[in-house]
Design a protein around this motif. Structure first.
Motif, short mmCIF file in Angstrom:
data_model
loop_
_atom_site.label_atom_id
_atom_site.label_comp_id
_atom_site.label_asym_id
_atom_site.label_seq_id
_atom_site.Cartn_x
_atom_site.Cartn_y
_atom_site.Cartn_z
N THR A 6 34.81 -10.03 24.85
CA THR A 6 34.42 -9.91 23.44
C THR A 6 35.09 -10.98 22.59
OG1 THR A 6 34.07 -7.51 23.66
CG2 THR A 6 34.40 -8.38 21.43
N PHE A 7 36.39 -11.17 22.81
CA PHE A 7 37.10 -12.21 22.07
C PHE A 7 36.56 -13.60 22.43
CE2 PHE A 7 40.50 -9.05 21.29
CZ PHE A 7 40.78 -9.33 19.95
N ALA A 8 36.30 -13.80 23.72
CA ALA A 8 35.85 -15.13 24.17
C ALA A 8 34.48 -15.49 23.63
CB ALA A 8 35.84 -15.17 25.70
N GLN A 9 33.61 -14.51 23.51
CA GLN A 9 32.24 -14.76 23.08
C GLN A 9 32.05 -14.73 21.57
OE1 GLN A 9 30.06 -11.79 25.28
NE2 GLN A 9 30.64 -12.65 27.28
N ALA A 10 33.12 -14.44 20.85
CA ALA A 10 33.01 -14.40 19.39
C ALA A 10 32.68 -15.79 18.85
CB ALA A 10 34.32 -13.90 18.79
N GLY A 11 31.92 -15.81 17.77
CA GLY A 11 31.53 -17.08 17.16
C GLY A 11 32.71 -17.77 16.51
N PRO A 12 32.51 -19.01 16.07
CA PRO A 12 33.59 -19.77 15.43
C PRO A 12 34.18 -19.04 14.23
CG PRO A 12 31.73 -21.19 15.94
CD PRO A 12 31.27 -19.79 16.18
N SER A 13 35.49 -19.00 14.17
CA SER A 13 36.25 -18.41 13.06
C SER A 13 35.86 -16.97 12.79
CB SER A 13 36.06 -19.26 11.79
OG SER A 13 36.58 -20.56 11.98
N THR A 14 35.74 -16.19 13.85
CA THR A 14 35.48 -14.75 13.72
C THR A 14 36.75 -14.03 13.29
OG1 THR A 14 33.77 -14.80 15.42
CG2 THR A 14 34.76 -12.66 14.94
N SER A 15 36.61 -13.04 12.44
CA SER A 15 37.76 -12.29 11.95
C SER A 15 38.46 -11.55 13.10
CB SER A 15 37.32 -11.27 10.90
OG SER A 15 38.36 -10.33 10.63
N PHE A 16 39.73 -11.79 13.23
CA PHE A 16 40.52 -11.12 14.27
C PHE A 16 40.60 -9.62 14.00
CE2 PHE A 16 44.82 -9.57 15.48
CZ PHE A 16 44.71 -9.69 16.86
N THR A 33 44.71 -16.07 28.51
CA THR A 33 43.39 -16.66 28.33
C THR A 33 43.53 -17.98 27.57
OG1 THR A 33 42.95 -15.67 26.16
CG2 THR A 33 42.47 -14.32 28.10
N ARG A 34 42.47 -18.71 27.56
CA ARG A 34 42.44 -19.93 26.74
C ARG A 34 41.68 -19.66 25.45
NH1 ARG A 34 46.49 -22.46 27.84
NH2 ARG A 34 45.65 -24.29 26.79
N ILE A 35 41.67 -18.41 25.01
CA ILE A 35 40.99 -18.05 23.76
C ILE A 35 41.91 -18.39 22.60
CG2 ILE A 35 39.97 -16.18 22.43
CD1 ILE A 35 39.57 -14.68 25.11
N PRO A 36 41.53 -19.35 21.75
CA PRO A 36 42.42 -19.77 20.66
C PRO A 36 42.35 -18.82 19.46
CG PRO A 36 40.42 -21.09 20.63
CD PRO A 36 40.31 -20.17 21.83
N ILE A 37 43.48 -18.69 18.79
CA ILE A 37 43.56 -17.89 17.57
C ILE A 37 44.43 -18.64 16.57
CG2 ILE A 37 45.49 -16.57 18.56
CD1 ILE A 37 44.62 -14.21 16.77
N ARG A 38 44.00 -18.59 15.32
CA ARG A 38 44.81 -19.18 14.24
C ARG A 38 45.40 -18.04 13.43
NH1 ARG A 38 41.66 -22.85 10.23
NH2 ARG A 38 40.94 -20.82 9.53
N MET A 39 46.73 -17.95 13.45
CA MET A 39 47.39 -16.83 12.78
C MET A 39 48.79 -17.26 12.39
SD MET A 39 47.89 -12.99 14.33
CE MET A 39 48.69 -11.69 13.39
N ASP A 40 49.23 -16.84 11.23
CA ASP A 40 50.58 -17.16 10.75
C ASP A 40 51.57 -16.25 11.47
OD1 ASP A 40 52.86 -17.83 9.45
OD2 ASP A 40 52.23 -17.17 7.46
N LEU A 41 52.33 -16.84 12.40
CA LEU A 41 53.29 -16.06 13.19
C LEU A 41 54.72 -16.18 12.68
CD1 LEU A 41 51.98 -16.93 16.77
CD2 LEU A 41 51.43 -14.92 15.38
N GLY A 42 54.90 -16.92 11.60
CA GLY A 42 56.25 -17.09 11.09
C GLY A 42 57.11 -17.80 12.12
N GLU A 64 51.94 -2.50 12.39
CA GLU A 64 52.04 -2.47 10.93
C GLU A 64 52.67 -3.73 10.36
OE1 GLU A 64 53.85 0.45 7.41
OE2 GLU A 64 53.96 1.03 9.52
N SER A 65 53.65 -4.29 11.06
CA SER A 65 54.33 -5.48 10.54
C SER A 65 53.45 -6.72 10.59
CB SER A 65 55.62 -5.73 11.33
OG SER A 65 55.33 -5.97 12.70
N TRP A 66 52.32 -6.65 11.30
CA TRP A 66 51.44 -7.81 11.43
C TRP A 66 50.09 -7.64 10.72
CZ3 TRP A 66 53.33 -12.27 12.88
CH2 TRP A 66 54.45 -12.30 13.68
N ARG A 67 49.92 -6.57 9.98
CA ARG A 67 48.60 -6.31 9.38
C ARG A 67 48.18 -7.37 8.38
NH1 ARG A 67 48.92 0.33 8.72
NH2 ARG A 67 48.72 0.76 10.98
N ASN A 68 49.09 -7.83 7.56
CA ASN A 68 48.71 -8.85 6.58
C ASN A 68 48.31 -10.15 7.26
OD1 ASN A 68 49.20 -7.14 4.44
ND2 ASN A 68 51.31 -7.83 4.15
N ALA A 69 49.09 -10.57 8.26
CA ALA A 69 48.77 -11.80 8.98
C ALA A 69 47.47 -11.65 9.77
CB ALA A 69 49.92 -12.18 9.91
#
Length: 413
Positions: free
Chosen positions: A86-96, A5-14, A109-114
């Motif tokens: 649902t992801f596409a229609q989420a408002g700006p900066s919605t909590s992942f 998808t072209r749904i953008p996400i901002r997340m620390d992926l290391g 589990e290894s990605w819960r903090n991020a």
């Protein structure tokens, strides 16, 4: 299948390039993140973004009748479609993390903090921007029917002239290599159809690697073949009988020679405008190195034709991808002591309709599922006998995108 998808996400992926972040609680799909494909944020070009990729779990499209299999697919696809929308229609900066809870997605589990700090749609997109997704289809295809898949489906559904030519060459190479195994000289302990498909699929992987250029060049080489094997060759090789193993090993030199003769870029249309010189012959761009094999290709050929090698990894040859280290049963239920065929996960990179809205993708996926069932004999439908297509056939077929008799029999419309 994979739906990018072209749904953008901002997340620390290391340092991760393409991690799996979460999975649906019922195992229907997993959620991956492609970190280097994020859309540009014109409001803040320094904001790094990635995109979401929805990868469905294995689905046996040969189970039950065609109507039953179609209903089961629609039910699973509905869950994935709801998540994408649902992801596409989420408002700006919605909590992942909140969206994951809402959609019954269990974060690894290894990605819960991020994930707790990640946001979806980190910037406002234009209101008139329509959600369109790219889909990569993966089917479990038996080697016995692979040449038919090429002739009856793949070569009719690509606009890439080079890939089409390579596919036709692959079928011819496989047929010529196994000629002595058919007719009066056939051997009861060796399946000629299986080995013909095996060699054809192998040629397509090798040709794509050579078409990709020299070692170290930044090219997405998996886009250069119509059928990309997700299964390592040492796995496929181990599924052959001892007699088939012995035949491949005894004939490996002549098989490779047949591939070398078929690989002739001189008869392919030149790039317009030319980006760089095309390979002049088997192996490399430079005449003095024309017969040298890149290390990954040599390993692939050795593993497929001589001795299975666990180091043979599709990722090493074609880059990031999901590798499947096993076969799967395909075709109708076993009858009269005859086992089901073994299918191997192949990604069809150039299937038509690979980009579109979610409703269109569902329809195309169903049609491809019906083609798959027919190829393996799951549904009793008359099909056109497969023959090795010639260049004259190619020239006649290329401009005509109307369905063949086989495709009409497998399509709802």
């Amino acid at each position: 299948m994979e739906i990018e998808t072209r749904i953008p996400i901002r997340m620390d992926l290391g340092d991760e390039r393409w991690p799996t972040i979460a999975r649906h609680k019922d195992g229907i799909y997993k959620l991956d993140i492609d970190r280097h494909s994020g859309p540009e944020n014109k409001a803040d070009e320094s904001l790094p973004t990635s995109i979401l990729e929805f990868v469905t779990a294995h689905f046996d499209d040969h189970a039950g009748t065609r109507d039953e299999a179609s209903a089961a697919f629609r039910a699973r696809y509905s869950v994935v479609r709801t998540a994408i929308e649902t992801f596409a229609q989420a408002g700006p900066s919605t909590s992942f993390a909140q969206l994951c809870d809402q959609l019954d997605l269990v974060v690894d589990e290894s990605w819960r903090n991020a994930a707790a700090d990640a946001v979806v749609n980190p910037f406002v997109r234009p209101l008139d921007q329509k959600l369109r997704s790219a889909i990569h289809y993966t089917l479990g295809i038996a080697l016995e029917v692979f040449p038919r898949l090429v002739n009856e489906v793949l070569v009719l559904h690509t606009t890439n002239e080079t890939s089409r030519e390579r596919s036709l060459q692959a079928v011819q190479v496989g047929a010529e290599a196994t000629t002595r195994l058919t007719g009066p000289t056939r051997r009861p302990d060796v399946d000629a159809a299986k080995l013909s498909g095996y060699i054809a699929l192998l040629y397509m992987q090798v040709a794509a690697r050579y078409d990709g250029g020299r070692e170290g060049e930044e090219r997405l080489m998996k886009n250069l073949t119509q059928a990309l094997s997700r299964v390592p060759w040492w796995v496929i090789r181990e599924d052959l009988t001892l007699a088939e193993w012995a035949w491949l090993q005894a004939n490996h030199a002549s098989i490779i020679e047949g591939m070398q003769k078929a690989y002739n870029p001189a008869n392919l249309k030149p790039r317009n405008p030319p980006r760089e010189a095309a390979p002049r012959s088997w192996g490399n761009k430079h005449p003095k190195d024309a017969l040298l094999m890149p290390p990954h290709v040599k390993l692939l050929l050795d593993s497929a034709l001589c001795s299975p090698n666990p180091k043979d990894d599709p990722k090493a040859t074609f880059g990031d991808m999901t590798v499947v280290e096993k076969s799967e049963p395909v075709g109708p239920p076993a009858q009269a002591g005859q086992p089901r065929m073994k299918g191997y996960a192949m990604e069809l990179r150039q299937r038509p309709g690979g980009r579109g809205d979610l409703e269109e993708l569902e329809r195309l996926s169903l049609e491809l599922m019906w083609v798959d069932r027919n190829l393996h004999g799951t549904d009793v439908v008359a099909v056109v006998p497969a023959t090795a297509a010639t260049k004259d056939d190619l020239a006649a077929k290329a401009p005509d995108r109307r369905p063949t008799r086989t495709q009409r029999s497998t399509s709802m419309t």
